[in-house]
Design an enzyme around this catalytic site. Structure first.
Site, mmCIF file in Angstrom:
data_model
loop_
_atom_site.group_PDB
_atom_site.id
_atom_site.type_symbol
_atom_site.label_atom_id
_atom_site.label_comp_id
_atom_site.label_asym_id
_atom_site.label_seq_id
_atom_site.Cartn_x
_atom_site.Cartn_y
_atom_site.Cartn_z
ATOM 1 N N PHE A 27 0.862 -1.184 0.000
ATOM 2 C CA PHE A 27 0.000 0.000 0.000
ATOM 3 C C PHE A 27 0.900 1.236 0.000
ATOM 4 O O PHE A 27 1.236 1.769 1.051
ATOM 5 C CB PHE A 27 -0.904 -0.014 1.236
ATOM 6 C CG PHE A 27 -1.562 -1.354 1.473
ATOM 7 C CD1 PHE A 27 -2.769 -1.659 0.854
ATOM 8 C CD2 PHE A 27 -0.957 -2.314 2.275
ATOM 9 C CE1 PHE A 27 -3.374 -2.890 1.061
ATOM 10 C CE2 PHE A 27 -1.561 -3.551 2.480
ATOM 11 C CZ PHE A 27 -2.762 -3.847 1.867
ATOM 12 N N GLY A 29 7.214 -2.170 9.839
ATOM 13 C CA GLY A 29 6.027 -2.599 9.088
ATOM 14 C C GLY A 29 6.350 -2.803 7.625
ATOM 15 O O GLY A 29 5.968 -2.022 6.763
ATOM 16 N N SER A 41 7.796 -1.038 0.033
ATOM 17 C CA SER A 41 8.531 0.162 0.449
ATOM 18 C C SER A 41 9.968 -0.177 0.793
ATOM 19 O O SER A 41 10.872 0.649 0.593
ATOM 20 C CB SER A 41 7.834 0.835 1.629
ATOM 21 O OG SER A 41 7.555 -0.096 2.648
ATOM 22 N N ASP A 92 9.325 -6.354 11.111
ATOM 23 C CA ASP A 92 7.928 -6.764 10.971
ATOM 24 C C ASP A 92 7.771 -8.141 11.610
ATOM 25 O O ASP A 92 8.626 -9.005 11.414
ATOM 26 C CB ASP A 92 7.529 -6.838 9.479
ATOM 27 C CG ASP A 92 6.017 -6.817 9.272
ATOM 28 O OD1 ASP A 92 5.313 -7.602 9.928
ATOM 29 O OD2 ASP A 92 5.560 -6.024 8.445
ATOM 30 N N SER A 142 7.685 -4.723 17.634
ATOM 31 C CA SER A 142 8.482 -3.517 17.841
ATOM 32 C C SER A 142 9.144 -3.471 19.228
ATOM 33 O O SER A 142 10.338 -3.210 19.351
ATOM 34 C CB SER A 142 7.542 -2.309 17.672
ATOM 35 O OG SER A 142 8.209 -1.192 17.199
ATOM 36 N N ASP A 189 5.529 2.547 9.584
ATOM 37 C CA ASP A 189 4.445 2.101 8.702
ATOM 38 C C ASP A 189 3.861 0.803 9.263
ATOM 39 O O ASP A 189 3.559 -0.129 8.534
ATOM 40 C CB ASP A 189 5.009 1.899 7.285
ATOM 41 C CG ASP A 189 3.904 1.737 6.247
ATOM 42 O OD1 ASP A 189 2.747 2.115 6.528
ATOM 43 O OD2 ASP A 189 4.206 1.232 5.151
ATOM 44 N N HIS A 214 -1.978 0.257 12.775
ATOM 45 C CA HIS A 214 -2.677 1.536 12.810
ATOM 46 C C HIS A 214 -3.517 1.743 14.067
ATOM 47 O O HIS A 214 -4.245 2.735 14.168
ATOM 48 C CB HIS A 214 -3.569 1.691 11.572
ATOM 49 C CG HIS A 214 -2.781 1.942 10.328
ATOM 50 N ND1 HIS A 214 -3.348 2.032 9.088
ATOM 51 C CD2 HIS A 214 -1.452 2.139 10.148
ATOM 52 C CE1 HIS A 214 -2.407 2.258 8.179
ATOM 53 N NE2 HIS A 214 -1.252 2.316 8.802
ATOM 54 N N HIS A 266 3.864 6.939 7.613
ATOM 55 C CA HIS A 266 2.936 6.659 6.519
ATOM 56 C C HIS A 266 1.488 6.642 7.010
ATOM 57 O O HIS A 266 1.225 6.412 8.176
ATOM 58 C CB HIS A 266 3.276 5.308 5.866
ATOM 59 C CG HIS A 266 2.624 5.117 4.521
ATOM 60 N ND1 HIS A 266 2.043 3.939 4.131
ATOM 61 C CD2 HIS A 266 2.457 5.993 3.493
ATOM 62 C CE1 HIS A 266 1.566 4.083 2.899
ATOM 63 N NE2 HIS A 266 1.804 5.318 2.491
ATOM 64 N N ASP A 267 0.573 6.857 6.076
ATOM 65 C CA ASP A 267 -0.870 6.766 6.328
ATOM 66 C C ASP A 267 -1.378 7.843 7.277
ATOM 67 O O ASP A 267 -2.184 7.567 8.175
ATOM 68 C CB ASP A 267 -1.258 5.363 6.845
ATOM 69 C CG ASP A 267 -0.895 4.278 5.849
ATOM 70 O OD1 ASP A 267 -1.228 4.432 4.665
ATOM 71 O OD2 ASP A 267 -0.246 3.290 6.247
HETATM 72 MG MG MG Z 1 1.242 2.093 5.242
#
Ligand code: MG
Length: 208
Positions: free
Chosen positions: A18, A44, A50, A69, A122, A139, A142, A167-168
């Site tokens: 994404f 992430g 990415s 991750d 993490s 990233d 969320h 990000h996001d």
């Molecule tokens: Mg993202």
């Protein structure tokens, strides 16, 4: 596809992930600037889309990307959720497994000597971490808990002059979850960072 980036895999647009083209280019340019000054940490990585942009940039400066991750997917990737991808589900283990796809993509992009996968959550990975970082790209999950954990675990390791990328970031709740926006605002309010630019949902800040 960003044709300005050397060695970008022909099929980069087919790699699961994404990340918009303008965000990918901004990420690449930030990593390109920082790569010779220290390692880059990505939080992430998912299937590594990415990571490939960061890795190609890092390689120019003989740098290293640590790609963190747990590879079990975020909340939205789980079975029954909106972003679930059945191809990435390990039926035997009854859980998500994006690591196999991640490794395959790093190998195919020729980045095994540049990208170091850290398969962990993490908190655990940060426990003994001491290396100053030139760039941190958040990233990960969320949820507010996940975003705060990533922010608190890793931004203290960012060296002065280093870049924090998030990000996001969605300013309005109808466009997406608010946790990345919350840590972006937190970073700005901390006095430890100054904003560089916003590109689509990507925010770039510099550690002062
Ligand atoms: Mg993202």
């Amino acid at each position: 596809m960003n044709r300005t980036i050397p060695d970008l895999p022909e099929d980069i647009d087919n790699i699961k992930g994404f990340l918009a083209d303008d965000e990918a280019l901004a990420l690449y340019e930030a990593a390109y600037e920082m790569a010779s000054t220290g390692p880059i940490l990505e939080i992430g990585s998912y299937c590594g889309k990415s990571t490939i942009y960061l890795g190609l940039a890092a390689r120019h400066g003989s740098g290293t990307v640590y790609a963190l991750d747990h590879h079990r997917g975020s909340e939205e990737h789980q079975q029954g959720e909106f972003f679930h991808d059945p191809d990435l589900y390990d039926a035997d283990g009854k859980q998500m497994d994006t690591f196999r796809e991640f490794r395959r993509n790093m190998h195919r992009a020729g980045l095994n000597d540049t990208v170091v996968p850290v398969v962990s959550d993490s908190n655990t990975a940060a426990r003994d971490w001491q290396t100053p970082l030139a760039m941190v790209f958040i990233d990960g999950g969320h949820s507010l808990d996940a975003a705060l954990t990533d922010y608190r675990c890793w931004t203290p390791h960012l060296r002065r002059g280093g870049i924090l990328a998030i990000h996001d970031i969605f300013t309005h709740a109808h466009a997406g979850g608010q946790a990345p926006h919350a840590i972006y605002q937190m970073a700005l309010a901390s006095g430890l960072f100054e904003g560089i630019e916003r590109v689509n949902s990507l925010g770039l800040l510099r550690r002062v």
